[in-house]
Design an enzyme around this catalytic site. Sequence first.
Site, PDB file in Angstrom:
ATOM      1  N   HIS A  16      53.603  33.922  46.702  1.00  0.00           N
ATOM      2  CA  HIS A  16      53.105  32.625  46.205  1.00  0.00           C
ATOM      3  C   HIS A  16      51.587  32.534  46.312  1.00  0.00           C
ATOM      4  CE1 HIS A  16      57.357  31.499  46.638  1.00  0.00           C
ATOM      5  NE2 HIS A  16      57.257  32.057  47.840  1.00  0.00           N
ATOM      6  N   SER A  34      27.537  38.400  33.244  1.00  0.00           N
ATOM      7  CA  SER A  34      27.460  37.132  32.526  1.00  0.00           C
ATOM      8  C   SER A  34      26.145  37.105  31.767  1.00  0.00           C
ATOM      9  CB  SER A  34      27.505  35.980  33.531  1.00  0.00           C
ATOM     10  OG  SER A  34      26.966  34.812  32.956  1.00  0.00           O
ATOM     11  N   LYS A  72      26.516  37.557  38.519  1.00  0.00           N
ATOM     12  CA  LYS A  72      27.930  37.800  38.233  1.00  0.00           C
ATOM     13  C   LYS A  72      28.281  39.270  37.985  1.00  0.00           C
ATOM     14  CE  LYS A  72      30.549  34.460  37.035  1.00  0.00           C
ATOM     15  NZ  LYS A  72      31.810  34.190  37.718  1.00  0.00           N
ATOM     16  N   GLU A 126      40.992  41.699  32.866  1.00  0.00           N
ATOM     17  CA  GLU A 126      41.444  40.497  32.152  1.00  0.00           C
ATOM     18  C   GLU A 126      41.902  40.862  30.740  1.00  0.00           C
ATOM     19  OE1 GLU A 126      38.523  37.578  34.721  1.00  0.00           O
ATOM     20  OE2 GLU A 126      38.006  38.037  32.660  1.00  0.00           O
TER      21      GLU A 126
END
Length: 499
Positions: free
Chosen positions: A165, A284, A290, A297
């Site tokens: 979870h 980024s 970043k 992804e």
Amino acid sequence: MSEESEADRDGDADADETVVRRDRFAGGPARSFLSSLADDERIFAADLAVDRAHVVMLAEQGIVEDDIAGEILSALDSVEAAGHADLPDGEDVHEAIESAVIDRVGQSGGKMHTARSRNDEVAACIRYRLREDVLELVETVVGAREQLLAVAREERETVMPGYTHLQPAQPTTVAHWVLSYEQALQRDTARLLDAYERVNQNPLGAAAFAGTPFDVDRERTAELLGFDGVAENSMDASATRDFLVEVTSAVATLATTLSGLAEDVVVMASKGHVELDDDYASTSSIMPQKKNPDTLELVRGRTGDATAGLNGLLTNLKGQPRAYNRDLQRAGRHAWDAVDSVTESVEVAAGAVATADWPAETLEAAASEGFATATGVADLLAMAGVPFRTAHEVVAEAAAGLDADDDAPDYEAISAIAEDVLGAPLSEFVEREAVERALDPAESVAMRDSRGGPAPSAVADQLSTAEDVLADHRAALESTADAVESAHERRRAEVDRYV
Ligand code: ARG
């Protein structure tokens, strides 16, 4: 059809008899709608192979004269050399290649299409091409598994937090985590190899669906094309695309495996639990600090390509009556998209994991957060004879009030609660040292040495089994690829007897 291209194609007077077929549906607004010629580039080489096997068989059976077979087979070589882009106009690659052969040979080139239909022809082409794609995908997955096993070998002792979870659950190791995905990829490989057997069957000789009066030898074309058997019932052989469903379903399942792996890495990266190699990260355009896990992804996102492919394919096939319908022309693309997209995903996902850095200290510290060692303490009490439910209660009380990032309670704290619940000091059940060991994430992992568990000893066994399975899959892949390769050689040798 413009006059110019018509003149082009019918330049050979011998070819006049094909004008009827060529002109019958030559123009009109739906011309390009009907055509799959551009998409068919994918099966251009397959169609040439299928044509060659068919023509050799026709000659061997005395259905086509040897000299005409020779002319057709030479023309096919020339069509191949000119390439797909050079094909004349046509509804599809089958018609275009036939026209190109007739353009070269004259009207006797039309004998190539004796005892067959585009229906059995296209089914053979799809199966022929798909098996190549499946083999390439299996090869890629096997390579990825090799990379994951190397990570597991390196990181057997690297303790990390395990979650359920997405909450801290129990400490495990990077090796155990990575092997969990390798194990799933074993099944993904097995599913693809299993589907391959049903892909690799010969529909040729089914003709439109109803067989042919010619004395065709379906085993012979199977042999020349490297198919392992004959798709028996001619109606089924030209109609079915369930082999596409099986492969696309295996690909979608594989993509789902990869999406979990990708998601894990994205979450790990967000916590500083993994450092991706720059090659697999992105920046980024505005935020200078970043380093984003975009490749993973995209692996996660590409699952949609595979799932969409499976949905699209099943929807295309649903409720199609026997035997052939033009809907089928739109079936293959779903499988091709899924296979292409996921093959790349496999490489990127495995590459990202293989080149990543696992910061051992950070991971070990994170592994004791949220009292993730609690189950081990309860297990210890249960091993001393306390019913597990009671042991669970003791440790649950010790855990009450802790935040997710708090450290585990110490021996004293647990002991006080144990005395309350059990009515006797903790030391009557377990030694202080044992409790302290159970509270240590590395010891906690080492305790869980049940078969398939994360203890380095158990992981060593899993690694050696995984290596054996990998070797078996590699051997299966090699012998399958060899069988295909020798069919290519056999076919070429037979063709060379005529040209
Ligand atoms: N291009 C067609 C396909 O991909 C070939 C079969 C055409 N057959 C027919 N009966 N119209 O399915």
